[in-house]
Design a protein around this motif. Sequence first.
Motif, PDB file in Angstrom:
ATOM      1  N   ASP A  45       0.882  -1.167   0.000  1.00 23.95           N
ATOM      2  CA  ASP A  45       0.000   0.000   0.000  1.00 23.95           C
ATOM      3  C   ASP A  45       0.919   1.216   0.000  1.00 23.95           C
ATOM      4  OD1 ASP A  45      -1.853   2.013   0.355  1.00 23.95           O
ATOM      5  OD2 ASP A  45      -2.954   0.994   1.944  1.00 23.95           O
ATOM      6  N   LEU A  46       1.072   1.829  -1.159  1.00 23.74           N
ATOM      7  CA  LEU A  46       2.019   2.919  -1.369  1.00 23.74           C
ATOM      8  C   LEU A  46       1.319   4.252  -1.123  1.00 23.74           C
ATOM      9  CD1 LEU A  46       4.918   3.602  -2.344  1.00 23.74           C
ATOM     10  CD2 LEU A  46       4.014   3.643  -4.667  1.00 23.74           C
ATOM     11  N   CYS A  48      -0.241   4.870   2.302  1.00 25.99           N
ATOM     12  CA  CYS A  48      -1.354   4.199   2.975  1.00 25.99           C
ATOM     13  C   CYS A  48      -2.268   5.122   3.765  1.00 25.99           C
ATOM     14  CB  CYS A  48      -0.820   3.111   3.897  1.00 25.99           C
ATOM     15  SG  CYS A  48       0.126   3.714   5.328  1.00 25.99           S
ATOM     16  N   GLY A  49      -1.847   6.366   4.006  1.00 28.39           N
ATOM     17  CA  GLY A  49      -2.680   7.249   4.809  1.00 28.39           C
ATOM     18  C   GLY A  49      -2.968   6.626   6.160  1.00 28.39           C
ATOM     19  N   PRO A  50      -4.197   6.760   6.672  1.00 27.49           N
ATOM     20  CA  PRO A  50      -4.516   6.232   8.002  1.00 27.49           C
ATOM     21  C   PRO A  50      -4.710   4.721   8.050  1.00 27.49           C
ATOM     22  CG  PRO A  50      -6.433   7.318   7.084  1.00 27.49           C
ATOM     23  CD  PRO A  50      -5.297   7.561   6.122  1.00 27.49           C
ATOM     24  N   GLY A  51      -4.516   4.041   6.919  1.00 27.06           N
ATOM     25  CA  GLY A  51      -4.487   2.576   6.918  1.00 27.06           C
ATOM     26  C   GLY A  51      -5.798   1.879   6.637  1.00 27.06           C
ATOM     27  N   ASP A  52      -6.817   2.600   6.162  1.00 25.87           N
ATOM     28  CA  ASP A  52      -8.111   1.966   5.894  1.00 25.87           C
ATOM     29  C   ASP A  52      -8.004   0.832   4.879  1.00 25.87           C
ATOM     30  OD1 ASP A  52      -9.283   3.733   7.647  1.00 25.87           O
ATOM     31  OD2 ASP A  52     -10.082   5.049   6.110  1.00 25.87           O
ATOM     32  N   ALA A  53      -7.404   1.122   3.726  1.00 30.35           N
ATOM     33  CA  ALA A  53      -7.299   0.097   2.675  1.00 30.35           C
ATOM     34  C   ALA A  53      -6.404  -1.050   3.138  1.00 30.35           C
ATOM     35  CB  ALA A  53      -6.763   0.706   1.389  1.00 30.35           C
ATOM     36  N   ALA A  54      -5.296  -0.722   3.778  1.00 31.45           N
ATOM     37  CA  ALA A  54      -4.374  -1.762   4.252  1.00 31.45           C
ATOM     38  C   ALA A  54      -5.066  -2.686   5.255  1.00 31.45           C
ATOM     39  CB  ALA A  54      -3.138  -1.123   4.870  1.00 31.45           C
ATOM     40  N   ALA A  55      -5.875  -2.115   6.148  1.00 32.26           N
ATOM     41  CA  ALA A  55      -6.595  -2.931   7.124  1.00 32.26           C
ATOM     42  C   ALA A  55      -7.596  -3.848   6.434  1.00 32.26           C
ATOM     43  CB  ALA A  55      -7.298  -2.029   8.138  1.00 32.26           C
ATOM     44  N   SER A  63      -1.040 -10.254   2.735  1.00 33.83           N
ATOM     45  CA  SER A  63       0.115  -9.836   3.528  1.00 33.83           C
ATOM     46  C   SER A  63       0.502  -8.437   3.059  1.00 33.83           C
ATOM     47  CB  SER A  63       1.275 -10.819   3.320  1.00 33.83           C
ATOM     48  OG  SER A  63       2.435 -10.356   3.982  1.00 33.83           O
ATOM     49  N   VAL A  64       0.339  -7.438   3.928  1.00 35.27           N
ATOM     50  CA  VAL A  64       0.423  -6.045   3.516  1.00 35.27           C
ATOM     51  C   VAL A  64       1.648  -5.339   4.089  1.00 35.27           C
ATOM     52  CG1 VAL A  64      -0.782  -3.823   3.470  1.00 35.27           C
ATOM     53  CG2 VAL A  64      -2.103  -5.951   3.463  1.00 35.27           C
ATOM     54  N   ASP A  65       2.403  -4.685   3.209  1.00 33.62           N
ATOM     55  CA  ASP A  65       3.417  -3.709   3.598  1.00 33.62           C
ATOM     56  C   ASP A  65       2.806  -2.346   3.304  1.00 33.62           C
ATOM     57  OD1 ASP A  65       5.200  -5.758   4.136  1.00 33.62           O
ATOM     58  OD2 ASP A  65       6.264  -5.565   2.235  1.00 33.62           O
ATOM     59  N   ALA A  66       2.809  -1.452   4.296  1.00 29.92           N
ATOM     60  CA  ALA A  66       2.192  -0.144   4.119  1.00 29.92           C
ATOM     61  C   ALA A  66       3.216   0.956   4.352  1.00 29.92           C
ATOM     62  CB  ALA A  66       1.016   0.014   5.082  1.00 29.92           C
ATOM     63  N   LEU A  67       3.259   1.924   3.422  1.00 31.77           N
ATOM     64  CA  LEU A  67       4.222   3.015   3.496  1.00 31.77           C
ATOM     65  C   LEU A  67       3.502   4.351   3.398  1.00 31.77           C
ATOM     66  CD1 LEU A  67       6.817   1.772   0.813  1.00 31.77           C
ATOM     67  CD2 LEU A  67       6.769   1.211   3.256  1.00 31.77           C
ATOM     68  N   GLY A  69       4.551   8.877   3.872  1.00 32.63           N
ATOM     69  CA  GLY A  69       5.546   9.893   4.193  1.00 32.63           C
ATOM     70  C   GLY A  69       5.160  10.765   5.371  1.00 32.63           C
ATOM     71  N   SER A  70       3.937  10.624   5.870  1.00 36.15           N
ATOM     72  CA  SER A  70       3.464  11.403   7.007  1.00 36.15           C
ATOM     73  C   SER A  70       3.579  10.581   8.283  1.00 36.15           C
ATOM     74  CB  SER A  70       1.999  11.810   6.785  1.00 36.15           C
ATOM     75  OG  SER A  70       1.389  12.189   7.992  1.00 36.15           O
ATOM     76  N   GLU A  71       4.324  11.097   9.246  1.00 38.34           N
ATOM     77  CA  GLU A  71       4.477  10.388  10.520  1.00 38.34           C
ATOM     78  C   GLU A  71       3.134  10.178  11.204  1.00 38.34           C
ATOM     79  OE1 GLU A  71       7.481  12.077  13.039  1.00 38.34           O
ATOM     80  OE2 GLU A  71       8.940  12.177  11.416  1.00 38.34           O
ATOM     81  N   ALA A  72       2.270  11.179  11.143  1.00 34.51           N
ATOM     82  CA  ALA A  72       0.958  11.064  11.787  1.00 34.51           C
ATOM     83  C   ALA A  72       0.106   9.991  11.119  1.00 34.51           C
ATOM     84  CB  ALA A  72       0.245  12.412  11.764  1.00 34.51           C
ATOM     85  N   MET A  73       0.170   9.897   9.794  1.00 34.03           N
ATOM     86  CA  MET A  73      -0.592   8.869   9.085  1.00 34.03           C
ATOM     87  C   MET A  73      -0.062   7.476   9.413  1.00 34.03           C
ATOM     88  SD  MET A  73      -3.121  10.151   7.384  1.00 34.03           S
ATOM     89  CE  MET A  73      -3.706  11.555   6.430  1.00 34.03           C
ATOM     90  N   VAL A  74       1.255   7.333   9.480  1.00 31.42           N
ATOM     91  CA  VAL A  74       1.845   6.042   9.845  1.00 31.42           C
ATOM     92  C   VAL A  74       1.379   5.635  11.242  1.00 31.42           C
ATOM     93  CG1 VAL A  74       4.026   4.883  10.411  1.00 31.42           C
ATOM     94  CG2 VAL A  74       3.835   6.216   8.299  1.00 31.42           C
ATOM     95  N   ALA A  75       1.337   6.578  12.173  1.00 31.45           N
ATOM     96  CA  ALA A  75       0.882   6.282  13.536  1.00 31.45           C
ATOM     97  C   ALA A  75      -0.571   5.826  13.543  1.00 31.45           C
ATOM     98  CB  ALA A  75       1.068   7.507  14.429  1.00 31.45           C
ATOM     99  N   LEU A  76      -1.431   6.502  12.767  1.00 32.72           N
ATOM    100  CA  LEU A  76      -2.835   6.098  12.694  1.00 32.72           C
ATOM    101  C   LEU A  76      -2.975   4.698  12.104  1.00 32.72           C
ATOM    102  CD1 LEU A  76      -4.603   9.376  11.485  1.00 32.72           C
ATOM    103  CD2 LEU A  76      -4.765   8.315  13.749  1.00 32.72           C
ATOM    104  N   ALA A  77      -2.211   4.410  11.057  1.00 34.35           N
ATOM    105  CA  ALA A  77      -2.270   3.076  10.442  1.00 34.35           C
ATOM    106  C   ALA A  77      -1.819   2.006  11.442  1.00 34.35           C
ATOM    107  CB  ALA A  77      -1.405   3.042   9.182  1.00 34.35           C
ATOM    108  N   ARG A  78      -0.772   2.291  12.188  1.00 32.12           N
ATOM    109  CA  ARG A  78      -0.303   1.329  13.198  1.00 32.12           C
ATOM    110  C   ARG A  78      -1.358   1.109  14.272  1.00 32.12           C
ATOM    111  NH1 ARG A  78       5.892   3.598  13.835  1.00 32.12           N
ATOM    112  NH2 ARG A  78       6.730   2.604  11.940  1.00 32.12           N
ATOM    113  N   ASP A  79      -2.065   2.177  14.640  1.00 30.27           N
ATOM    114  CA  ASP A  79      -3.145   2.049  15.627  1.00 30.27           C
ATOM    115  C   ASP A  79      -4.240   1.117  15.143  1.00 30.27           C
ATOM    116  OD1 ASP A  79      -1.846   3.795  17.334  1.00 30.27           O
ATOM    117  OD2 ASP A  79      -3.128   5.519  16.866  1.00 30.27           O
TER     118      ASP A  79
END
Length: 195
Positions: A45-46, A48-55, A63-67, A69-79
């Motif tokens: 997921d190139l 990924c933003g807040p991770g909706d599609a990846a989830a 099996s998803v790798d999500a990337l 460039g926004s630290e805040a978006m990466v944090a939301l996706a991890r949440d």
Amino acid sequence: MSGDRETLAVYDCRADDYAQRFANRDQQGLDAFIAALPRGARVLDLGCGPGDAAARMQAAGLSVDALDGSEAMVALARDRGVSARLAFFSDPLEAGAYDGVWASFSLLHAPRRDMPAHLAAVHAALVPDGLFVVGLKTGTGEARDALGRRYTYYTEPEISQLLLDAGFRVEARAYGEGVGLAGNLDPWMVVTVRA
């Protein structure tokens, strides 16, 4: 993601707003992308933003790798339980590693001059016959929106030629329009291709 500081600052500042505004939206082409891949397929997921599609992809057994460039978006996706990491479009991708790449309205933040290299990198990261879906806003030129984000707009013939030049073959196109974070109604296209 693009390394454009102003664009990333908007996403870092407005990450929660973005996530709430677009939570559970129907992402054009996502169901077809998931259905076209076997369970356990490795996908990227190139942007990924807040991770909706990846989830959703993970829940479907991919099996998803999500990337992003926004630290805040990466944090939301991890949440959301997504294994996301901070990265930019210019960062190298593992060659031949992915059965599919999902780039939903992320590559539109890259400068036009960089798009051929980004598409070539995605092609190299896919297995033979790998699936790639890219969403872009349609139009011409490059500009910043009312929030300060950088956008590059493409016509259908232009992006189709860039994809062909990168070694892809076009399978499908979808068109529509939607209201984004800046509040504008913008036309878009989603192009599905194979490596």
